[in-house]
Design a protein around this motif. Structure first.
Motif, PDB file in Angstrom:
ATOM      1  N   UNK A  43     -39.118  -4.522  14.849  1.00  0.00           N
ATOM      2  CA  UNK A  43     -37.899  -5.097  14.284  1.00  0.00           C
ATOM      3  C   UNK A  43     -36.725  -5.006  15.235  1.00  0.00           C
ATOM      4  N   UNK A  44     -36.602  -3.893  15.945  1.00  0.00           N
ATOM      5  CA  UNK A  44     -35.515  -3.736  16.915  1.00  0.00           C
ATOM      6  C   UNK A  44     -35.669  -4.722  18.061  1.00  0.00           C
ATOM      7  N   UNK A  45     -36.896  -4.911  18.527  1.00  0.00           N
ATOM      8  CA  UNK A  45     -37.138  -5.867  19.615  1.00  0.00           C
ATOM      9  C   UNK A  45     -36.766  -7.281  19.162  1.00  0.00           C
ATOM     10  N   UNK A  46     -37.181  -7.667  17.961  1.00  0.00           N
ATOM     11  CA  UNK A  46     -36.855  -9.000  17.454  1.00  0.00           C
ATOM     12  C   UNK A  46     -35.342  -9.155  17.280  1.00  0.00           C
ATOM     13  N   UNK A  47     -34.682  -8.124  16.740  1.00  0.00           N
ATOM     14  CA  UNK A  47     -33.230  -8.181  16.555  1.00  0.00           C
ATOM     15  C   UNK A  47     -32.508  -8.316  17.899  1.00  0.00           C
ATOM     16  N   UNK A  48     -32.965  -7.583  18.908  1.00  0.00           N
ATOM     17  CA  UNK A  48     -32.353  -7.695  20.225  1.00  0.00           C
ATOM     18  C   UNK A  48     -32.566  -9.074  20.838  1.00  0.00           C
ATOM     19  N   UNK A  49     -33.754  -9.614  20.666  1.00  0.00           N
ATOM     20  CA  UNK A  49     -34.018 -10.966  21.183  1.00  0.00           C
ATOM     21  C   UNK A  49     -33.145 -12.006  20.489  1.00  0.00           C
ATOM     22  N   UNK A  50     -32.960 -11.879  19.181  1.00  0.00           N
ATOM     23  CA  UNK A  50     -32.077 -12.791  18.458  1.00  0.00           C
ATOM     24  C   UNK A  50     -30.635 -12.644  18.922  1.00  0.00           C
ATOM     25  N   UNK A  51     -30.204 -11.416  19.165  1.00  0.00           N
ATOM     26  CA  UNK A  51     -28.851 -11.176  19.637  1.00  0.00           C
ATOM     27  C   UNK A  51     -28.637 -11.806  21.011  1.00  0.00           C
ATOM     28  N   UNK A  52     -29.614 -11.634  21.906  1.00  0.00           N
ATOM     29  CA  UNK A  52     -29.503 -12.237  23.237  1.00  0.00           C
ATOM     30  C   UNK A  52     -29.495 -13.766  23.147  1.00  0.00           C
ATOM     31  N   UNK A  53     -30.321 -14.318  22.284  1.00  0.00           N
ATOM     32  CA  UNK A  53     -30.357 -15.767  22.080  1.00  0.00           C
ATOM     33  C   UNK A  53     -29.016 -16.269  21.562  1.00  0.00           C
ATOM     34  N   UNK A  54     -28.448 -15.552  20.609  1.00  0.00           N
ATOM     35  CA  UNK A  54     -27.182 -15.958  20.009  1.00  0.00           C
ATOM     36  C   UNK A  54     -26.029 -15.828  20.987  1.00  0.00           C
ATOM     37  N   UNK A  55     -26.088 -14.856  21.872  1.00  0.00           N
ATOM     38  CA  UNK A  55     -25.031 -14.679  22.875  1.00  0.00           C
ATOM     39  C   UNK A  55     -24.956 -15.835  23.840  1.00  0.00           C
ATOM     40  N   UNK A  56     -26.097 -16.453  24.142  1.00  0.00           N
ATOM     41  CA  UNK A  56     -26.137 -17.558  25.105  1.00  0.00           C
ATOM     42  C   UNK A  56     -25.542 -18.850  24.545  1.00  0.00           C
ATOM     43  N   UNK A  57     -25.484 -18.944  23.242  1.00  0.00           N
ATOM     44  CA  UNK A  57     -24.960 -20.177  22.632  1.00  0.00           C
ATOM     45  C   UNK A  57     -23.470 -20.265  22.767  1.00  0.00           C
TER      46      UNK A  57
END
Length: 57
Positions: A43-57
């Motif tokens: 869950x932490x890995x998925x949350x971090x990946x979503x956060x990184x994805x959202x930061x790029x937008x």
């Protein structure tokens, strides 16, 4: 002129479901604590990946 900011992606539900799923899967294998830790890590890995994805937008 400021750029319109969209709402960030939330990952709380994903984190909760992976923790729950890991605990259930671990319980079925006789290791609920290991499943809890594995689900939390996933869950932490998925949350971090979503956060990184959202930061790029």
């Amino acid at each position: 002129m400021t750029k319109a900011r969209k709402e960030p992606i939330g990952a709380g539900a994903i984190l909760a479901f992976t923790i729950l799923g890991g605990t259930i899967a671990g319980g079925l294998m006789g290791q609920p604590s290991a499943g809890l830790l594995g689900g939390t890590a996933l869950g932490i890995v998925i949350a971090l990946l979503l956060w990184l994805y959202d930061r790029r937008k």
